[in-house]
Design an enzyme around this catalytic site. Structure first.
Site, short mmCIF file in Angstrom:
data_model
loop_
_atom_site.label_atom_id
_atom_site.label_comp_id
_atom_site.label_asym_id
_atom_site.label_seq_id
_atom_site.Cartn_x
_atom_site.Cartn_y
_atom_site.Cartn_z
N GLY A 59 0.78 -1.24 0.00
CA GLY A 59 0.00 0.00 0.00
C GLY A 59 0.80 1.28 0.00
CD1 TRP A 61 4.11 2.81 -5.17
CD2 TRP A 61 2.99 2.79 -7.10
NE1 TRP A 61 5.02 2.66 -6.17
CE2 TRP A 61 4.37 2.64 -7.36
CE3 TRP A 61 2.10 2.79 -8.16
CZ2 TRP A 61 4.87 2.52 -8.66
CZ3 TRP A 61 2.59 2.66 -9.45
CH2 TRP A 61 3.97 2.53 -9.70
CG ASP A 79 -1.41 -7.45 -3.79
OD1 ASP A 79 -0.58 -6.67 -4.29
OD2 ASP A 79 -1.13 -8.63 -3.48
CG ASP A 95 -4.51 -14.42 -9.54
OD1 ASP A 95 -4.20 -13.56 -10.41
OD2 ASP A 95 -4.01 -15.55 -9.53
CG ASP A 120 5.64 -1.01 -8.16
OD1 ASP A 120 6.40 -0.80 -9.12
OD2 ASP A 120 6.04 -1.13 -6.99
CE LYS A 160 7.90 -3.62 -10.53
NZ LYS A 160 8.41 -3.63 -9.13
#
Length: 206
Positions: A59, A61, A79, A95, A120, A160
């Site tokens: 958490g 970000w 997440d 997921d 990320d 990312k």
């Protein structure tokens, strides 16, 4: 992680100025300095936006993003791991490659649309370079698929990835769906030679 790899990781952690800064500030992870630098450069998250964050735990970000969008905005943080509650954030433990996530996305987030999807995420590394790179690109393709399901017209995507096998093809795919695609290398990413962020702007709804 092997014994040697673990020792090298610990040595890097001790020397890393961003780790020290994170400990001093009491933030959840050094990763926050990546999103802060990207935000300073591109102002990609604005007040009132609806944001979907994938791979949000722990958490680091999320806390900043929630502040940037303010009470008139909304953050959906997803997440596979549980997360502590954060004000003005709806946390969901799923997921992103699962059918349950797809159902949740269609019933909630996609109904009103999203202004920016951020990720990320990186796969669990096996240590085999080619395998890890393919897993990373596969994860990015999953993020792109999520984005195309929920982004509003002219929405943005920040994620990312790692340069290597499949990277150029990923960028080419993004250029079909977005008006502009930029590569960003925050200072906090410098300890990985291949880590880079893709900022895709102006989603073209089909």
């Amino acid at each position: 992680m092997s014994g040697d790899s673990s020792k090298k990781w610990l040595a890097r952690q001790k020397k890393d100025k961003f780790v020290k800064q994170a400990q001093k500030e009491g933030v959840r992870s050094r990763a926050v300095y990546k999103i802060r630098e990207i935000q300073r450069k591109y102002d990609c998250i604005k007040h009132g936006m609806r944001v979907l964050e994938l791979g949000a735990a722990p958490g680091s970000w999320t806390v900043d993003i929630a502040q940037w969008v303010g009470k008139s905005g909304k953050v959906f943080a997803v997440d596979i791991l549980p997360m502590q509650a954060i004000d003005n954030v709806q946390t969901t433990q799923l997921d992103i490659t699962s059918e349950d996530f797809t159902k949740w996305l269609k019933k909630t987030v996609a109904m009103e649309g999203i202004d920016i999807v951020v990720s990320d995420m990186a796969p669990n590394m096996s240590g085999h370079k080619q395998t890890d790179q393919l897993r990373c690109i596969g994860l990015c393709e999953a993020v792109l698929e999520v984005a195309t399901e929920c982004l509003r017209q002219d929405g943005n995507l920040l994620m990312k990835t790692f340069q290597g096998l499949g990277f150029q093809e990923l960028v080419a795919d993004l250029r079909k769906d977005f008006k502009t695609v930029k590569l960003v290398k925050p200072e906090a990413s410098n300890r990985s030679a291949t880590e880079v962020y893709i900022f895709a702007q102006g989603y073209l709804q089909k």
